[in-house]
Motif scaffolding. Structure first.
Motif, PDB file in Angstrom:
ATOM      1  N   PHE A  41      74.440  70.850  41.493  1.00 36.38           N
ATOM      2  CA  PHE A  41      74.403  71.711  40.315  1.00 36.38           C
ATOM      3  C   PHE A  41      75.381  71.237  39.251  1.00 36.38           C
ATOM      4  CE2 PHE A  41      76.142  75.336  37.979  1.00 36.38           C
ATOM      5  CZ  PHE A  41      74.987  75.794  37.365  1.00 36.38           C
ATOM      6  N   THR A  96      73.442  69.432  35.989  1.00 34.81           N
ATOM      7  CA  THR A  96      73.154  70.418  34.963  1.00 34.81           C
ATOM      8  C   THR A  96      73.609  69.879  33.611  1.00 34.81           C
ATOM      9  OG1 THR A  96      73.482  72.186  36.558  1.00 34.81           O
ATOM     10  CG2 THR A  96      73.536  72.795  34.234  1.00 34.81           C
ATOM     11  N   SER A 109      75.071  69.600  29.869  1.00 32.30           N
ATOM     12  CA  SER A 109      76.164  70.349  29.242  1.00 32.30           C
ATOM     13  C   SER A 109      75.637  71.377  28.250  1.00 32.30           C
ATOM     14  CB  SER A 109      77.137  69.401  28.561  1.00 32.30           C
ATOM     15  OG  SER A 109      76.488  68.692  27.529  1.00 32.30           O
ATOM     16  N   TYR A 133      73.412  73.406  28.640  1.00 34.37           N
ATOM     17  CA  TYR A 133      73.140  74.635  29.382  1.00 34.37           C
ATOM     18  C   TYR A 133      74.327  75.599  29.290  1.00 34.37           C
ATOM     19  CZ  TYR A 133      72.099  77.717  33.314  1.00 34.37           C
ATOM     20  OH  TYR A 133      71.875  78.817  34.101  1.00 34.37           O
ATOM     21  N   PHE A 134      75.545  75.044  29.191  1.00 36.49           N
ATOM     22  CA  PHE A 134      76.756  75.842  29.146  1.00 36.49           C
ATOM     23  C   PHE A 134      77.204  76.138  27.720  1.00 36.49           C
ATOM     24  CE2 PHE A 134      76.898  73.471  33.146  1.00 36.49           C
ATOM     25  CZ  PHE A 134      76.915  74.530  34.023  1.00 36.49           C
TER      26      PHE A 134
END
Length: 135
Positions: free
Chosen positions: A46, A50, A52, A54-55
């Protein structure tokens, strides 16, 4: 119960899929067990895969403490940045050249300085510059 039965450890309780997932969520497995390894592996996958975006990460300007470069506003004349005088002095004696270099490094592309204005504290020392970058 005979002596041989006493030395055999009890069998672990049988878990269904729900029990296994509950154990993962509640982190009930010992280090070194395959379940623990699976949990750690899933966390690593994860974190490493994932994106960046996404954050909702925002770029960090420069390698200096926060507040050295602050984007203030943008209008038809360009984008205005407030840049620490101390930061500019660490690059060059000429604030115009220093601002071009600092902003180019932090923005990731060459910039054209349209205007630069120094701001002083009550003692007369320049504390920051407002720099307009032409777009």
């Amino acid at each position: 119960m005979n002596k041989q039965d006493a030395s055999v450890p009890p069998a672990p309780p049988r878990r269904g899929l729900g029990g296994t997932l509950k154990g993962f969520v509640l982190w009930q497995y010992e280090r070194g067990s395959w379940q623990y390894d699976v949990m750690v592996g899933l966390i690593l996958v994860f974190v490493l895969l994932t994106p960046s975006r996404y954050f909702h990460d925002q770029p960090v300007y420069g390698r200096h403490l926060g507040g050295d470069i602050v984007r203030l506003d943008a209008d038809a004349n360009g984008t205005r940045y407030r840049v620490s005088a101390e930061l500019l002095a660490s690059y060059d004696d000429d604030p115009q050249r220093a601002a071009e270099e600092v902003l180019a490094v932090n923005l990731g592309h060459p910039v054209h300085i349209a205007r630069i204005e120094p701001y002083s504290d009550p003692n007369g020392a320049v504390t920051w510059y407002d720099v307009w970058v032409g777009e």
